[in-house]
Write an enzyme that holds these catalytic residues in place. Sequence first.
Site: not given
Length: 399
Positions: A54-55, A272, A274, A305, A314
């Site tokens: 997802r991310d 979470h 990065h 991002c 991440n």
Amino acid sequence: MLSRRLASHLKRVSARSFASTSSISASHNHWSMSRSEPKDGPWQTVNLVEVGPRDGLQNEKGGIISVETKVELIERLVKAGGDERRGGELRQSQVGSAGELFLFSAIHLSSMAGTAEVLKSLHRVPDVHYAVLVPNAKGLSDLLSLLDSYPTSPATPPLTDEISVFTAATSSFTRANLNCTVSQSLKNIAPVVREARDRGLRVRGYVSVVVYCPFEGRVKSRKVRDVAKELLEMGCYEVSLGDTVGQARPHEVAEMMEEVLTAVPSEKLAGHFHDTYGTGVANVLTALLYGIRTIDASVGGLGGCPYSPGATGNVATEDVIYALQQSGYRVSGSWSGGASSESSGGGTVDLEQLVDIGWWISEKLGRQNASRVGRAIKAWREREREEKQREREKDKSKL
């Protein structure tokens, strides 16, 4: 000087027994960890949320990713290990594509095109949560329509039983991402959470830019505290705190956690981080010191991002798992006994498989593998192949 909260927490940690026999082997082509079952119960068990599908995929720049690739990624991650997986995201009326996987806890699908097709194509594993990101009421309406159109039975579970909602700690970021202020985003989320829960869905919340914002700089921790608290009060079972630009340092994560924990219990939070500045693993370990036991990570370090120049993905799942080996923490699923299951990996987190997956998806996307552990293990493998080749050539020369 340690804060009273952290000092008290560390005192409790030292009082616990972490005695367990650990060993790590690197027999050129095989890396593994073995240890006895910790005697301290779930306290030091860490759940890893695999956010690569997802991310990770959502923020990669490598063009259109096929549904088949997304499905293969999720199913390979599930097989690599886990207990519950999160599966997909919907953004507005568009069904998103690939997801977040609580590696060893759940899978989230993203807001890219194709999520419905991904959900329908997945071989769903019992007791696995395939969570869908729903940013607003329209997204939830689309998801509920999809669920209503899909027949279920005791033998056919629903496509998903969980959604994710998200906001941020600064209005500059929510304006860029959601076209509204933080306050308005929370007002928009509240009816989504309420309706989802009324329909029997679990809801996980996300807060972006909890330490640094690409528009406002350093973020006041009280803002993070207030947003996280409101999401929980709405009915989210857990809130993930995101260092979205990957700029936070461990002492800054500690300061943020100190403030948030004045209003929210650690068991309701996830970390979470990065890895833009290379502090991802250090920040994970800092969060664990504060009692956080759920960590989001991304295979191969996928992601980024779009609002922060130079932001990378991440923290790599492989790197987090390696860092926790022999540490006294256990990754959920790592010590299950019994035979390995073909579908779910038998509750075993397999670092070898994760390394393979990280390289596979990185090559698919035409990107560098950002996992330091993945690169190191690949180097070991390549050296072993070279040594074996030299041995074969040496044997041939003797004939």
